[in-house]
Design a protein around this motif. Structure first.
Motif, PDB file in Angstrom:
ATOM      1  N   ASP A  11      24.128  43.854  39.245  1.00 33.21           N
ATOM      2  CA  ASP A  11      25.315  44.652  39.567  1.00 33.21           C
ATOM      3  C   ASP A  11      24.563  45.857  40.490  1.00 33.21           C
ATOM      4  O   ASP A  11      24.090  47.022  39.992  1.00 33.21           O
ATOM      5  N   THR A  15      32.654  48.491  42.691  1.00 32.01           N
ATOM      6  CA  THR A  15      33.491  47.402  43.588  1.00 32.01           C
ATOM      7  C   THR A  15      34.152  47.932  44.758  1.00 32.01           C
ATOM      8  O   THR A  15      34.209  49.412  44.854  1.00 32.01           O
ATOM      9  N   SER A 501      31.944  43.254  41.694  1.00 30.90           N
ATOM     10  CA  SER A 501      33.119  42.568  41.603  1.00 30.90           C
ATOM     11  C   SER A 501      32.693  41.166  40.928  1.00 30.90           C
ATOM     12  O   SER A 501      33.286  40.799  39.754  1.00 30.90           O
ATOM     13  N   GLU A 504      31.015  41.257  37.560  1.00 31.52           N
ATOM     14  CA  GLU A 504      32.050  41.567  36.341  1.00 31.52           C
ATOM     15  C   GLU A 504      32.990  40.502  36.049  1.00 31.52           C
ATOM     16  O   GLU A 504      33.222  40.042  35.001  1.00 31.52           O
ATOM     17  N   ARG A 507      31.024  38.171  34.229  1.00 31.39           N
ATOM     18  CA  ARG A 507      30.926  38.551  32.763  1.00 31.39           C
ATOM     19  C   ARG A 507      32.129  38.012  31.812  1.00 31.39           C
ATOM     20  O   ARG A 507      31.827  37.658  30.596  1.00 31.39           O
ATOM     21  N   ALA A 622      37.407  43.287  40.612  1.00 29.52           N
ATOM     22  CA  ALA A 622      37.248  42.266  39.615  1.00 29.52           C
ATOM     23  C   ALA A 622      38.527  41.810  39.024  1.00 29.52           C
ATOM     24  O   ALA A 622      38.632  40.520  38.887  1.00 29.52           O
TER      25      ALA A 622
END
Length: 637
Positions: A11, A15, A501, A504, A507, A622
């Protein structure tokens, strides 16, 4: 393909939203890295030059026809006037017509040879699997027209002039494609250029072995020694230009004395000119000299920096850039003026209308090229042999095949070699000109129909090339139900923000997601983006594409050659192999393929996402990406 990696990129940013390009003014030092992207820049300039050159060629053709019909005596008298070159007893005598066809056209064939050498060394024809389709299509495009011509002209005594219909005029082909070609013609242009290179090789070979009347082997021994000298000149530390020039003249004279058409000397010399991609050390040296000149401006440092920059580019590409304007704006128009002067009197047109020579040429160039090029390509596609490339629809291949029927330059050239009767020559020239006009008009119609059948809007909404686990760079399970494809640029600030984005999304969705990266470097705004993309590809050959990508995004301001190699060292890559892979045509081809796909889909800003195969518009935070991935998920059965 990289080994599927379930660990996403780090990361590196928050975003962002909005498909907009950051337009920044590149630092002067970064601009110097254009050496790595010099080929693309050269091709862009060549496209504009080709359009102008094709227009001049057309104007010269019209001027020749008008001149030959309004004042035939002055037209023939001018081109048959004698020119003496030499001193005392060492003299050569030519007609003006022969001077254009034998001497100036040697320069044209020299540039053709340079392009052939480049394509086989570092271009589209480096990989046999990639070259297979245009090679087969070009071979069929040579054989089928010749067969049609022979069938139509059998019994006339001129069936041996089949060489008139074999070749495509590359200058007119690319110029016409720029004027009437389909929307986003990039991949078709690359295909036709590769085909034209093979086509030229075939035509030149046929001229050498079929249309050489008197052959004297002794002068060719001198030519061979001269060509050996051309090859060895690359090892001189300085003064190579004058040596190349003297040896080239000697080789040309030897070919002239041997009876082999002297224009082929240009091809032979060009094939021995070295070509290579810019080496990192050369670019770094040029950068150091440029910095020295900036700190202490002087004419000495300016010359040293300029020479170093020039030497970082292969002499093949430097010669192409140097000679191309003269070929496009002087040599080819002069050739058209000297050879396209067809008398269009009623008697000549009536004779041409009823002449099997004329119709054999028209059928060979227009119908033969269509059947040969489009037919062979379609057959290979059906058989699953070779890589035709996405976006090359049947309609576009048909249009390209018809466009190959513009045989103008070499067709007119071979008319003079294969036919001796002036009246039959006129009939043949009428056939060549008529075939070129018909091919242009029919190709324009075919391309328009193709664009109507495949609207631009629809083409841009669908991912043109499906994800291929054997070719694409991705992380996540290859069979994951959800697919997110990003076209991006390692120097783009918004692509940097999009990594947050993507991280995430991964994830949250985990192994349900397959993320794919494809290249769309915006070199107009980011001069180092192309080099970065190729470097990532080179790292990918050692299984570290995404690791290298993370390092590029982590420091977008430092992507000079030394920075790129330093990153490879930090990641523990085999640096020698990395640099070797970086210089291969295959690495550049991977990036070019993605660029051509992006062009075909109308991608002009990055990042651009495709969600489950369909283009995403709007924010790419995201939550939006996850919502769209879930909404468009394929139904599981």
């Amino acid at each position: 393909m990289d080994t599927p990696n379930t660990a996403p990129p780090q990361d590196t940013a928050d975003t962002g939203a909005g498909l907009t390009v950051i337009q920044t003014s590149p630092d002067p030092e970064h601009s110097t890295l254009a050496a790595r992207g010099s080929t693309i820049a050269m091709r862009v300039r060549a496209m504009g030059r080709t359009r102008v050159g094709a227009l001049l060629l057309l104007l010269a053709t019209v001027a020749a026809i008008i001149w030959a019909n309004t004042s035939p005596g002055s037209y023939s008298g001018f081109w048959e006037s004698r020119v003496l070159i030499g001193i005392e007893d060492l003299r050569l005598e030519f007609t003006v017509h022969a001077l254009v066809n034998d001497a100036l056209m040697a320069l044209f064939f020299f540039t053709v040879g340079l392009e052939v050498r480049r394509e086989f060394a570092i271009g589209e024809l480096t990989s046999w699997s990639r070259a297979l389709v245009p090679v087969v299509a070009a071979a069929a495009g040579l054989a089928v027209p010749a067969l049609l011509y022979v069938l139509i002209t059998a019994g006339t005594g001129y069936s041996g002039a089949w060489g008139v219909v074999i070749s495509t005029d590359t200058a007119f082909l690319i110029g016409a494609l720029a004027l009437i070609g389909p929307r986003a013609p990039g991949r078709l242009r690359v295909f036709l250029l590769a085909l034209a290179v093979v086509d030229d090789i075939g035509a030149l070979t046929i001229i050498a072995f079929v249309y050489t009347d008197e052959f004297m082997p002794a002068p060719l021994i001198i030519a061979a020694l001269g060509l050996l000298g051309v090859y060895l000149t690359r090892y001189l530390r300085s003064g190579r230009g004058p040596v190349y020039g003297v040896l080239a003249v000697g080789v040309w004279l030897a070919f002239l004395a041997s009876g082999v058409h002297p224009t082929l000397a240009g091809v032979a010399i060009a094939l021995l000119i070295p070509v290579y991609r810019p080496e990192r050390r050369d670019v770094e040296h040029a950068l150091d000299l440029a910095r020295t000149f900036r700190q202490s401006p002087s004419s000495e440092y300016a010359r040293a920096a300029a020479n170093s920059l020039r030497e970082s580019i292969s002499i093949n590409e430097r010669l192409q850039s140097a000679y191309a304007p003269y070929i496009a704006y002087v040599v080819l128009p002069l050739f058209a003026l000297a050879n396209a002067g067809v008398r269009l009197s009623t008697d000549i047109l009536v004779a041409a209308w009823s002449s099997p020579i004329t119709w054999g040429i028209i059928a060979g160039l227009v119908l033969g090229k269509l059947l040969g090029v489009a037919g062979a390509t379609s057959l290979l596609r059906v058989l699953g042999v070779g890589d035709v490339g996405t976006g090359l629809t049947t309609g576009r291949l048909a249009g390209g095949g018809v466009l190959c029927g513009i045989g103008f330059t070499i067709s007119l050239f071979i008319v003079n070699l294969a036919i001796t009767d002036p009246d039959v020559q006129n009939q043949a020239r009428v056939g060549v000109l008529a075939a070129s006009v018909i091919a242009f008009v029919v190709a324009a119609v075919v391309f328009r129909i193709s664009d109507i059948r495949h609207p631009a809007a629809e083409a841009g909404r669908i991912l043109s090339r499906p994800v291929d686990s054997g070719r694409d760079h991705f992380w996540g399970p290859p069979e994951a139900p959800l697919t997110l494809v990003e076209y991006g640029d390692f120097q783009c600030g918004f692509c940097l923000k999009a990594t947050g984005s993507v991280e995430e999304v991964h994830r949250i969705l985990g192994d349900r997601l397959r993320y794919v990266w494809r290249h769309a470097p915006l070199t107009e705004y980011h001069p180092n983006a192309l080099a970065a993309a190729e470097a990532a590809e080179a790292a990918g050959r050692q299984g570290q594409f995404f690791e290298f990508s993370r390092s590029l995004f982590a420091d977008q301001e430092h992507q000079l050659p030394s920075d790129i190699v330093h990153r490879a060292e930090e990641l523990g890559l085999d640096v020698e192999r990395f640099e070797s892979d970086l210089d291969t045509g295959e690495t550049a081809s991977r990036v070019r393929d993605d660029l051509l796909d992006a062009e075909a889909m109308g991608i002009i800003a990055v990042p651009t996402f495709f969600i489950n195969g369909r283009r995403h518009t709007g924010p790419y935070d995201a939550q939006t990406l996850i919502r769209e991935l879930e909404r468009t998920a394929p139904v599981q059965r």
